[in-house]
Design an enzyme around this catalytic site. Structure first.
Site, PDB file in Angstrom:
ATOM      1  N   ARG A 125       1.094  -0.647  -0.177  1.00 23.40           N
ATOM      2  CA  ARG A 125      -0.351   0.224  -0.418  1.00 23.40           C
ATOM      3  C   ARG A 125       0.644   1.347  -0.254  1.00 23.40           C
ATOM      4  NH1 ARG A 125      -1.988   3.226   4.616  1.00 23.40           N
ATOM      5  NH2 ARG A 125      -4.076   3.787   3.604  1.00 23.40           N
ATOM      6  N   TYR A 142      -3.922   2.663  16.110  1.00 25.44           N
ATOM      7  CA  TYR A 142      -2.934   2.706  16.419  1.00 25.44           C
ATOM      8  C   TYR A 142      -2.883   2.818  18.854  1.00 25.44           C
ATOM      9  CZ  TYR A 142      -0.436   4.085  12.566  1.00 25.44           C
ATOM     10  OH  TYR A 142       0.088   3.388  11.175  1.00 25.44           O
ATOM     11  N   GLU A 169      -4.171   0.500   8.496  1.00 18.89           N
ATOM     12  CA  GLU A 169      -2.610   0.674   9.151  1.00 18.89           C
ATOM     13  C   GLU A 169      -2.903   0.060  10.292  1.00 18.89           C
ATOM     14  OE1 GLU A 169      -0.902   4.771   9.163  1.00 18.89           O
ATOM     15  OE2 GLU A 169      -1.639   4.607   7.022  1.00 18.89           O
TER      16      GLU A 169
END
Length: 470
Positions: free
Chosen positions: A79, A298, A372
């Site tokens: 990506r 995250y 991510e």
């Protein structure tokens, strides 16, 4: 760690992610123009002053080496984002030399058996468009759709998966309200206009790409959080969590999946004129059906409005003046933290994925990809440059176990992209914070896979998490 190996579904996509400004370098080569990050990094007093992406990881000149590295890590997908300023320096006029760079990269990836996963926008707006108002004006959304069409014309015969935007929350709130990201503005009203125009640009781009290529896979990537009340029995804390959830999650999810902005958030920001930039038909464009939803996760946080619990805003609360103005405070919970002080909360990812499936993606039939997930720690290389980053390895392991648990819950998760392939320019944090599976020696540009990278390569090859003893 759990002592039993956990197998992922057949076809689960293993990859890693990067962004153009963070790795490419070659800032003044091939006809590339300035992006807002080039200019922001030159401003004395700006958070990123003294650091920039002029060289970064020199990926522009080292693509062949980096693709071989991806093969060594057993990545099935990569990506990456496209620099709008490289391909259209003024935001409107194609630059053949810049476009050709990405065409070569796509060819190299495909020759290596790696799926290219393109992100059209990862925060690096051409400065020429910012000079005309940036994302705070409607025309930028229209230019973005034209950019998407140009890139599809160049790459669409080989690229089948397109992400429009990466983390529009960051672009809008950190760039236009908090002023800690490019373009460094501190105007909450402009930030809310940017939210709408980013989403409108997404919708216009999806419509354009769908017309050009009905079989393409189209999506968006959002950075989403889990906002908990510090004290579930305290009304102010419940409202604090509602506000953060509203402006971090629902302000983007609701228009994309329900064709409306959340009423409570609109009420929170009514004095800032967001309703004035929304035109008839805009939400129909924004809610154009998606093929995939990218999720960047995250950490989550706990929030309060009690100044005795925490005297100053922090984290998400500090980053969004719209939330901080309501007296929202982030409360540390005693969880372990990364090198950036972010709480490590893998169970939050499982909760987030279940919520998305229940409230948004499930009813729409849209699969989820983790686009991510990763952590920065204070890496210490040995004499050979190798980093035995067991803390990062444990972070990946714990979050992948959370993904596996969500899969067992019935959530339709199709893949996982580690952030990041390489240590790189981490925006306002410069080069100090390192997220890479691979260490980059910025003096020599030597790439050295870390312990986490070697571990991730084994996971990707086996499609399973190893036992704790491995």
């Amino acid at each position: 760690m759990n002592s039993s190996p956990l197998t992922f579904p057949d076809g689960f996509l293993w990859g890693a992610a990067t962004a153009a400004y963070q790795i490419e370098g070659a800032a003044n080569e091939g006809g590339r123009g300035d992006s807002i990050w080039d200019v922001f990094c030159r401003v004395p007093g700006a958070v990123a002053y003294g650091h920039n992406g002029d060289v970064a990881c020199d990926h522009y000149h080292r693509t062949a080496e980096d693709v071989r590295l991806m093969q060594d890590l057993n990545l099935a997908a990569y990506r990456f984002s496209i620099s709008w300023a490289r391909c259209m320096p003024d935001g409107m006029t194609p630059n053949p030399e810049g476009i050709a760079f990405y065409s070569r990269l796509v060819d190299q990836l495909l020759a290596a058996g790696i799926t290219p996963w393109v992100t059209l926008y990862h925060w690096d707006l051409p400065q020429a468009l910012e000079d005309k108002g940036g994302w705070a004006v409607r025309e930028t959304a229209e230019h973005f759709a034209a950019f998407a069409a140009v890139m599809h014309e160049a790459l669409g015969d080989r690229v089948r998966i397109w992400t429009t935007l990466n983390e529009p929350w960051v672009s809008a709130f950190l760039g236009y309200a908090a002023g800690i990201h490019a373009p460094g503005r501190r105007d909450p009203a402009a930030a809310l206009a940017a939210v709408h125009h980013l989403l409108l640009g997404h919708g216009l781009a999806v419509s354009a790409l769908r017309r050009l290529d009905p079989e393409a896979t189209l999506g968006i990537t959002l950075n989403l959080t889990v906002a908990d009340p510090a004290d579930p029995g305290r009304e102010g804390d419940l409202d604090a969590a509602r506000r953060v959830d509203g402006q971090s999650n629902r302000l983007f999810l609701d228009p994309l999946f329900r064709g409306e902005y959340p009423a409570d958030v609109l009420a929170d920001v009514a004095h800032l004129g967001m309703a004035d930039v929304v035109r008839s038909g805009d939400l129909d464009i924004i809610s154009e059906p998606l093929d995939v939803l990218g999720v960047n996760y995250y950490h989550g946080d706990a929030f309060t409005t009690d100044p005795e619990r925490h005297p100053e805003p922090a984290g998400v609360a500090e980053a969004s003046p719209l939330v901080a103005a309501a007296g929202v405070r982030q409360v540390p919970r005693g969880l372990p933290v990364t090198g950036m002080g972010w709480e490590i909360q893998p169970e939050g990812l499982r909760r987030l994925l279940n919520r998305l499936q229940r409230e948004y993606t499930g009813p729409a039939g849209v699969p989820i990809y983790i686009t991510e997930n990763g952590a920065a720690f204070d890496d210490v290389p040995d004499a050979q440059g190798f980093v035995d980053d067991q803390a990062r390895l444990a972070f990946f392991d714990a979050h992948l176990r959370a993904v596996h648990e969500a899969l067992a819950d019935g959530v339709d998760v199709r893949g996982y992209f580690a952030w990041s392939l390489l240590d790189n320019f981490e925006w306002a944090f410069g080069y100090h914070q390192r997220f890479g599976l691979v260490r980059v020696d910025y003096e020599t540009q030597r790439r050295i896979p870390k312990a986490s990278g070697r571990w991730y390569a084994r996971v990707a090859a086996s499609n399973a998490l190893p036992t704790a003893k491995e």
